[in-house]
Enzyme design. Structure first.
Site, short mmCIF file in Angstrom:
data_model
loop_
_atom_site.label_atom_id
_atom_site.label_comp_id
_atom_site.label_asym_id
_atom_site.label_seq_id
_atom_site.Cartn_x
_atom_site.Cartn_y
_atom_site.Cartn_z
N HIS A 142 -29.25 -23.61 27.36
CA HIS A 142 -30.13 -24.14 26.75
C HIS A 142 -30.01 -24.53 25.27
O HIS A 142 -29.09 -23.64 24.62
CB HIS A 142 -31.67 -23.26 26.83
CG HIS A 142 -31.38 -21.93 26.25
ND1 HIS A 142 -32.00 -21.70 24.83
CD2 HIS A 142 -31.46 -20.82 26.81
CE1 HIS A 142 -31.74 -20.50 24.68
NE2 HIS A 142 -31.59 -19.79 25.52
N ASP A 144 -32.20 -25.07 22.59
CA ASP A 144 -33.25 -24.28 21.55
C ASP A 144 -32.78 -22.85 21.20
O ASP A 144 -32.22 -22.16 22.11
CB ASP A 144 -34.66 -24.48 21.91
CG ASP A 144 -35.12 -23.77 23.26
OD1 ASP A 144 -33.96 -23.74 24.21
OD2 ASP A 144 -36.21 -23.36 23.25
N ASP A 175 -27.11 -16.85 22.02
CA ASP A 175 -28.37 -17.18 22.98
C ASP A 175 -28.76 -18.77 22.31
O ASP A 175 -29.60 -18.67 21.53
CB ASP A 175 -29.49 -16.27 22.67
CG ASP A 175 -30.76 -16.45 23.41
OD1 ASP A 175 -30.58 -17.29 24.35
OD2 ASP A 175 -31.75 -16.04 23.04
N GLU A 209 -36.42 -23.88 26.28
CA GLU A 209 -36.32 -22.44 27.27
C GLU A 209 -36.94 -21.38 26.57
O GLU A 209 -37.61 -20.63 27.13
CB GLU A 209 -34.83 -22.08 27.47
CG GLU A 209 -34.53 -20.81 28.41
CD GLU A 209 -34.62 -19.35 27.86
OE1 GLU A 209 -34.57 -18.57 28.56
OE2 GLU A 209 -34.47 -19.50 26.34
N GLU A 210 -36.97 -21.32 25.16
CA GLU A 210 -37.51 -20.12 24.61
C GLU A 210 -38.86 -20.25 24.39
O GLU A 210 -39.57 -19.04 23.91
CB GLU A 210 -37.03 -19.93 22.88
CG GLU A 210 -35.43 -19.71 22.89
CD GLU A 210 -35.06 -18.48 23.24
OE1 GLU A 210 -35.77 -17.81 23.77
OE2 GLU A 210 -33.84 -18.30 23.21
N ASP A 236 -26.80 -19.34 35.19
CA ASP A 236 -27.37 -19.64 33.90
C ASP A 236 -27.13 -18.29 32.97
O ASP A 236 -26.41 -17.35 33.45
CB ASP A 236 -29.11 -19.68 34.19
CG ASP A 236 -29.68 -20.09 33.04
OD1 ASP A 236 -29.16 -20.68 31.63
OD2 ASP A 236 -31.14 -20.06 32.72
N HIS A 482 -31.91 -12.32 19.51
CA HIS A 482 -33.24 -12.44 18.93
C HIS A 482 -33.50 -11.88 17.61
O HIS A 482 -34.51 -11.63 17.20
CB HIS A 482 -34.37 -12.35 19.99
CG HIS A 482 -34.68 -13.32 21.04
ND1 HIS A 482 -35.72 -13.50 21.67
CD2 HIS A 482 -33.70 -14.29 21.49
CE1 HIS A 482 -35.54 -14.66 22.61
NE2 HIS A 482 -34.16 -15.08 22.52
#
Length: 522
Positions: A142, A144, A175, A209-210, A236, A482
């Site tokens: 992903h 984003d 990420d 995705e987030e 994934d 994160h």
């Protein structure tokens, strides 16, 4: 005489009972000891000789290293932040699209690769193989990222892609732009060398995705379903290589996610008559709700360790632990209750034991001298594989057990199905083979993702979903996810490119080789 006889019989009975108990314990101990030194969850899962499909090798020149690093840095510097489902940085997403077309010219000019934009900002690439009868697979990542603020204590600005001590710092480095750029860079290198796959495959790059992937991944799946696509497997993001993160484990381990925990967000609310703080009621809306929240925290969900895929993780790693941990891990049939009590003491390992409960929001009150008429709290549950969403909701209601507290499900879903990981499972064995050929020192084990990924949207078009990228995590690194100072080493990013380069070619085998054991059967 009669009393003496009765006492003698009782003594003989207790003696026999004692010896029986001692004998049973001795037998159990011997069985557990033998199992400790002979048990290997991978025994019998070693495959025979593989067909060689990695005809194209990758030897990066200094200029290629410089270019791939520049491409990756450029990706990190674009702030493709998703704030909410309705608030994503669309200008950054458009800029990112332009970057991909610029740095991967072979992909976007190739007559082999079919490229489509989905949901305005997500990408679907189709690479048809020379043997259409082979079931295709799909690689996901992903674009984003979550928000990041330099004021939180970053050592380098979060969208600078600055190099510090051999690491690239920036939001998205682990990420998940390392996979986005790694997959595309690998395909670009393969196309430059004239590669045509035997097995068809897809690449899906989601843009939201987030914030649940409802416009990106969900629409990609809808498009594939309309075309009747069925996938051999999906790979994934998710788990990684853990080096020194698991206490007591001898050497690094690659954990391949075979499932994800489910999720539920529950709203608790209390309504009552407002009033002046000079004449407070016996219980306010805040107090009633606080008591309900306290009951949820003080009465966690039941222990379920050993009833989900987490058991396979520990069994596959057992032979890499020293005593006494090896003794315990090799005999989970005996020690699961003991181990679950140990694991639940720490938040990061408690997630393996049960459905977790996290109170994330609590709001009430408008003025310091007014008794509020309304109080609301939101609780997030990550649901263990052995539980269902409905079971969690019923437990929440029985634990709160107060008619004044309204319990509502905001959203949620059941845990994802557990994907296969035995010797006959194509996807798992291909990923494992690629990992071990690159990193022979690694122990490979199945794992469970406590977070959620775009791959959950794909469960209707494949039976096997795996969650892994060979990002190396050392102690302290999982907290960067994160968090502050997200980073990846330059060497590790190059390894990720090489991983996908080899993985794509390894998928070109027609079928898995037979296990060693079956080669000697009559």
């Amino acid at each position: 005489m009669t009393g003496y006889s009765a006492r003698w019989k009782l003594f003989k009975f207790l003696k026999v009972l004692l010896f029986s108990v001692i004998f049973s314990i001795t037998v159990l101990f011997l069985v557990a000891t033998v199992r400790t030194f002979t048990f290997d969850a991978d025994a019998g899962l070693q495959l025979g000789k593989w067909e060689n499909t990695t005809a194209i090798s990758l030897h990066l020149s200094p200029q290629q290293r410089k270019n791939l690093l520049a491409n990756f840095k450029a990706a990190i510097q674009i702030p493709t932040v998703s704030f909410t489902e309705t608030n994503v940085n669309t200008s950054a997403l458009r800029e990112f699209d332009g970057l991909l077309r610029k740095v991967f010219p072979k992909i976007f000019s190739s007559s082999l690769v079919q490229h489509e934009m989905v949901g305005n900002y997500s990408h679907l690439l189709t690479v048809p193989g020379s043997e259409p009868d082979l079931e295709p697979y799909m690689l996901l990542a992903h674009i984003d990222v979550v928000p990041a603020d330099e004021a939180d204590g970053w050592d380098a600005p979060p969208f600078s892609a600055q190099e510090l001590n051999g690491f690239i710092y920036g939001r998205g480095t682990i990420d998940n732009k390392q996979s986005v750029m790694g997959i595309l860079q690998a395909l670009e290198y393969l196309l430059e060398q004239g590669y045509t796959p035997r097995r068809s495959f897809y690449i899906g790059l989601g843009h939201d995705e987030e914030v649940n992937g409802l416009h990106g991944a969900a629409n990609i799946v809808k498009l594939l379903k309309s075309r009747g696509v069925k996938l051999q497997y999906v790979l994934d993001e998710g788990l990684a290589v853990l080096d020194g993160v698991i206490s007591g484990l001898d050497g690094p381990a690659a954990l391949i996610g075979i499932s994800e925990k489910g999720q539920a967000t529950v709203k608790l609310s209390v309504s009552s008559a407002p009033g002046h703080s000079s004449m407070p009621p016996r219980e306010s809306s805040i107090g009633i709700l606080a008591s309900a929240v306290k009951r949820l925290e003080e009465n966690p969900m039941p222990r379920l360790f050993g009833y989900g895929p987490e058991r396979g993780t520990f069994e596959h790693l057992a032979h890499k632990f020293g005593l006494p941990l090896r003794f315990i891990m090799s005999n989970l049939w005996l020690f699961s209750p003991l181990l679950s009590r140990v694991l639940e003491r720490k938040p990061d390992t408690n997630a393996f034991v049960r459905t977790t409960t996290a109170v994330t929001m609590f709001n009430s009150g408008v003025k310091i001298n007014v008794i509020p008429s309304y109080a609301v709290a939101f609780v997030n549950f990550r649901i263990h594989s052995a539980q269902t969403l409905q079971e969690v909701l019923e437990l929440v209601k029985s634990t709160v057990s107060d008619e004044r507290v309204k319990v509502e499900l905001v959203n949620g879903f059941d845990p994802l199905p557990v994907s296969s990981y035995d010797e006959n499972t194509f996807g798992y064995q291909i990923i494992k083979k690629t990992v071990q050929s690159m990193f022979p020192q690694l122990t490979v084990a199945p794992g469970i993702c406590v977070g959620n990924t775009d791959s959950r949207h794909y469960k209707d078009i494949t039976q096997d979903i795996y969650r892994f990228a060979p990002s190396w995590f050392k102690p302290g690194d999982p907290q960067r996810f994160h968090g502050v100072n997200e980073r990846i080493s330059i060497q590790n990013y190059e390894e990720i490119v090489l991983f996908y380069f080899q993985l794509i070619q390894n998928n070109d085998i027609r079928k898995l080789p037979p296990p060693h054991s079956s080669q000697h059967e009559l």
